[in-house]
Motif scaffolding. Sequence first.
Motif, PDB file in Angstrom:
ATOM      1  N   GLU A   1       0.824  -1.216   0.000  1.00  0.00           N
ATOM      2  CA  GLU A   1       0.000   0.000   0.000  1.00  0.00           C
ATOM      3  C   GLU A   1       0.858   1.266   0.000  1.00  0.00           C
ATOM      4  OE1 GLU A   1      -2.745  -0.371   3.258  1.00  0.00           O
ATOM      5  OE2 GLU A   1      -3.769  -2.081   2.336  1.00  0.00           O
ATOM      6  N   ALA A   2       1.955   1.253   0.765  1.00  0.00           N
ATOM      7  CA  ALA A   2       2.868   2.404   0.781  1.00  0.00           C
ATOM      8  C   ALA A   2       3.501   2.606  -0.591  1.00  0.00           C
ATOM      9  CB  ALA A   2       3.942   2.206   1.845  1.00  0.00           C
ATOM     10  N   TYR A   3       3.865   1.503  -1.231  1.00  0.00           N
ATOM     11  CA  TYR A   3       4.444   1.589  -2.571  1.00  0.00           C
ATOM     12  C   TYR A   3       3.428   2.160  -3.563  1.00  0.00           C
ATOM     13  CZ  TYR A   3       5.984   0.109  -7.185  1.00  0.00           C
ATOM     14  OH  TYR A   3       6.322   0.097  -8.513  1.00  0.00           O
ATOM     15  N   GLN A   4       2.191   1.682  -3.532  1.00  0.00           N
ATOM     16  CA  GLN A   4       1.153   2.170  -4.448  1.00  0.00           C
ATOM     17  C   GLN A   4       0.903   3.661  -4.238  1.00  0.00           C
ATOM     18  OE1 GLN A   4      -0.078   0.627  -7.015  1.00  0.00           O
ATOM     19  NE2 GLN A   4       0.969  -1.279  -6.529  1.00  0.00           N
ATOM     20  N   GLN A   5       0.899   4.117  -2.988  1.00  0.00           N
ATOM     21  CA  GLN A   5       0.706   5.542  -2.703  1.00  0.00           C
ATOM     22  C   GLN A   5       1.885   6.359  -3.235  1.00  0.00           C
ATOM     23  OE1 GLN A   5      -1.855   7.219  -1.770  1.00  0.00           O
ATOM     24  NE2 GLN A   5      -0.809   9.176  -1.580  1.00  0.00           N
ATOM     25  N   ALA A   6       3.102   5.848  -3.049  1.00  0.00           N
ATOM     26  CA  ALA A   6       4.287   6.544  -3.560  1.00  0.00           C
ATOM     27  C   ALA A   6       4.248   6.644  -5.083  1.00  0.00           C
ATOM     28  CB  ALA A   6       5.557   5.825  -3.098  1.00  0.00           C
ATOM     29  N   VAL A   7       3.777   5.593  -5.751  1.00  0.00           N
ATOM     30  CA  VAL A   7       3.661   5.609  -7.212  1.00  0.00           C
ATOM     31  C   VAL A   7       2.630   6.647  -7.652  1.00  0.00           C
ATOM     32  CG1 VAL A   7       2.887   4.247  -9.211  1.00  0.00           C
ATOM     33  CG2 VAL A   7       4.488   3.257  -7.578  1.00  0.00           C
ATOM     34  N   ARG A   8       1.499   6.726  -6.955  1.00  0.00           N
ATOM     35  CA  ARG A   8       0.475   7.711  -7.319  1.00  0.00           C
ATOM     36  C   ARG A   8       1.013   9.137  -7.190  1.00  0.00           C
ATOM     37  NH1 ARG A   8      -2.930   3.821  -5.020  1.00  0.00           N
ATOM     38  NH2 ARG A   8      -2.764   4.735  -2.941  1.00  0.00           N
ATOM     39  N   VAL A   9       1.689   9.422  -6.087  1.00  0.00           N
ATOM     40  CA  VAL A   9       2.262  10.763  -5.888  1.00  0.00           C
ATOM     41  C   VAL A   9       3.327  11.033  -6.949  1.00  0.00           C
ATOM     42  CG1 VAL A   9       3.654  12.166  -4.314  1.00  0.00           C
ATOM     43  CG2 VAL A   9       1.727  10.844  -3.430  1.00  0.00           C
ATOM     44  N   HIS A  10       4.184  10.066  -7.206  1.00  0.00           N
ATOM     45  CA  HIS A  10       5.223  10.215  -8.225  1.00  0.00           C
ATOM     46  C   HIS A  10       4.602  10.524  -9.585  1.00  0.00           C
ATOM     47  CE1 HIS A  10       7.941   8.619 -11.355  1.00  0.00           C
ATOM     48  NE2 HIS A  10       8.879   9.169 -10.619  1.00  0.00           N
ATOM     49  N   ASN A  11       3.566   9.782  -9.965  1.00  0.00           N
ATOM     50  CA  ASN A  11       2.935   9.988 -11.267  1.00  0.00           C
ATOM     51  C   ASN A  11       2.239  11.342 -11.359  1.00  0.00           C
ATOM     52  OD1 ASN A  11       3.869   7.546 -12.149  1.00  0.00           O
ATOM     53  ND2 ASN A  11       1.948   6.466 -11.896  1.00  0.00           N
ATOM     54  N   GLN A  12       1.678  11.823 -10.259  1.00  0.00           N
ATOM     55  CA  GLN A  12       1.074  13.158 -10.272  1.00  0.00           C
ATOM     56  C   GLN A  12       2.129  14.220 -10.549  1.00  0.00           C
ATOM     57  OE1 GLN A  12      -0.925  13.671  -6.523  1.00  0.00           O
ATOM     58  NE2 GLN A  12      -2.542  12.215  -7.030  1.00  0.00           N
ATOM     59  N   ILE A  13       3.250  14.123  -9.857  1.00  0.00           N
ATOM     60  CA  ILE A  13       4.327  15.108 -10.044  1.00  0.00           C
ATOM     61  C   ILE A  13       4.900  15.015 -11.449  1.00  0.00           C
ATOM     62  CG2 ILE A  13       6.654  15.748  -9.272  1.00  0.00           C
ATOM     63  CD1 ILE A  13       5.698  14.901  -6.414  1.00  0.00           C
ATOM     64  N   VAL A  14       5.139  13.796 -11.926  1.00  0.00           N
ATOM     65  CA  VAL A  14       5.676  13.610 -13.280  1.00  0.00           C
ATOM     66  C   VAL A  14       4.714  14.171 -14.318  1.00  0.00           C
ATOM     67  CG1 VAL A  14       6.247  11.864 -15.026  1.00  0.00           C
ATOM     68  CG2 VAL A  14       7.179  11.679 -12.714  1.00  0.00           C
ATOM     69  N   SER A  15       3.426  13.939 -14.141  1.00  0.00           N
ATOM     70  CA  SER A  15       2.436  14.445 -15.083  1.00  0.00           C
ATOM     71  C   SER A  15       2.486  15.971 -15.166  1.00  0.00           C
ATOM     72  CB  SER A  15       1.044  13.988 -14.649  1.00  0.00           C
ATOM     73  OG  SER A  15       0.060  14.509 -15.497  1.00  0.00           O
ATOM     74  N   ILE A  16       2.587  16.619 -14.027  1.00  0.00           N
ATOM     75  CA  ILE A  16       2.643  18.086 -13.998  1.00  0.00           C
ATOM     76  C   ILE A  16       3.932  18.589 -14.637  1.00  0.00           C
ATOM     77  CG2 ILE A  16       2.818  20.075 -12.451  1.00  0.00           C
ATOM     78  CD1 ILE A  16       0.912  18.462 -10.543  1.00  0.00           C
ATOM     79  N   VAL A  17       5.065  17.982 -14.292  1.00  0.00           N
ATOM     80  CA  VAL A  17       6.357  18.427 -14.831  1.00  0.00           C
ATOM     81  C   VAL A  17       6.434  18.193 -16.339  1.00  0.00           C
ATOM     82  CG1 VAL A  17       8.848  17.988 -14.758  1.00  0.00           C
ATOM     83  CG2 VAL A  17       7.556  18.167 -12.626  1.00  0.00           C
ATOM     84  N   VAL A  18       5.969  17.045 -16.799  1.00  0.00           N
ATOM     85  CA  VAL A  18       6.004  16.755 -18.238  1.00  0.00           C
ATOM     86  C   VAL A  18       5.111  17.735 -19.003  1.00  0.00           C
ATOM     87  CG1 VAL A  18       5.329  15.068 -19.998  1.00  0.00           C
ATOM     88  CG2 VAL A  18       6.649  14.343 -18.042  1.00  0.00           C
ATOM     89  N   THR A  19       3.943  18.023 -18.459  1.00  0.00           N
ATOM     90  CA  THR A  19       3.049  18.972 -19.125  1.00  0.00           C
ATOM     91  C   THR A  19       3.692  20.350 -19.208  1.00  0.00           C
ATOM     92  OG1 THR A  19       1.114  17.731 -18.397  1.00  0.00           O
ATOM     93  CG2 THR A  19       0.755  20.017 -19.070  1.00  0.00           C
ATOM     94  N   ALA A  20       4.309  20.788 -18.115  1.00  0.00           N
ATOM     95  CA  ALA A  20       4.987  22.091 -18.128  1.00  0.00           C
ATOM     96  C   ALA A  20       6.129  22.097 -19.144  1.00  0.00           C
ATOM     97  CB  ALA A  20       5.509  22.423 -16.733  1.00  0.00           C
ATOM     98  N   ALA A  21       6.926  21.025 -19.165  1.00  0.00           N
ATOM     99  CA  ALA A  21       8.030  20.951 -20.122  1.00  0.00           C
ATOM    100  C   ALA A  21       7.510  20.958 -21.561  1.00  0.00           C
ATOM    101  CB  ALA A  21       8.866  19.695 -19.864  1.00  0.00           C
ATOM    102  N   ALA A  22       6.420  20.246 -21.804  1.00  0.00           N
ATOM    103  CA  ALA A  22       5.846  20.188 -23.152  1.00  0.00           C
ATOM    104  C   ALA A  22       5.368  21.567 -23.604  1.00  0.00           C
ATOM    105  CB  ALA A  22       4.695  19.188 -23.188  1.00  0.00           C
ATOM    106  N   VAL A  23       4.725  22.290 -22.707  1.00  0.00           N
ATOM    107  CA  VAL A  23       4.257  23.635 -23.054  1.00  0.00           C
ATOM    108  C   VAL A  23       5.442  24.546 -23.351  1.00  0.00           C
ATOM    109  CG1 VAL A  23       3.083  25.677 -22.143  1.00  0.00           C
ATOM    110  CG2 VAL A  23       2.062  23.411 -21.828  1.00  0.00           C
TER     111      VAL A  23
END
Length: 146
Positions: A57-79
């Motif tokens: 469960e801790a791993y799954q939560q860490a993955v969700r947080v990681h993916n949220q941050i990556v999604s935001i950073v990738v979108t900013a970089a793409a723009v």
Amino acid sequence: MENKVLKIIFTLFIGVMVALFVGFGIEAFYPSPVYPDIMWQENMTEKQQAALQAAEEAYQQAVRVHNQIVSIVVTAAAVIIMVVSMFLEKRNSTLTNGLLLGGLFSLVYGSTVGFSAGSAMVTFITVGVGLAAVIVVGVLSLIHIS
């Protein structure tokens, strides 16, 4: 004819390389969480099973947080990449189109990672920002063409 084909191939190659650069760059500086080193065994006690469940469960939560941050950073970089491509438009159309394509590929990657983040709000915001960027860049490109 041969020159046009080479320009198309080079544009596609630049686009793919830009998207790979963004994706691997983020992984290099903000790596994915590591899966816990706990294995399921046949004769586990309830305490061991609970520890395994908690680690999962801790791993799954860490993955969700990681993916949220990556999604935001990738979108900013793409723009940013798409905006930079607009400033280079008059200099080299092959480079401009390649950067623009790389930004679009990166937007798709960011949206895909956002979907797996498990947060509808983060996904909505990143897709909305990406959509706005595509519309603005598209309209500005059409204005410059005509």
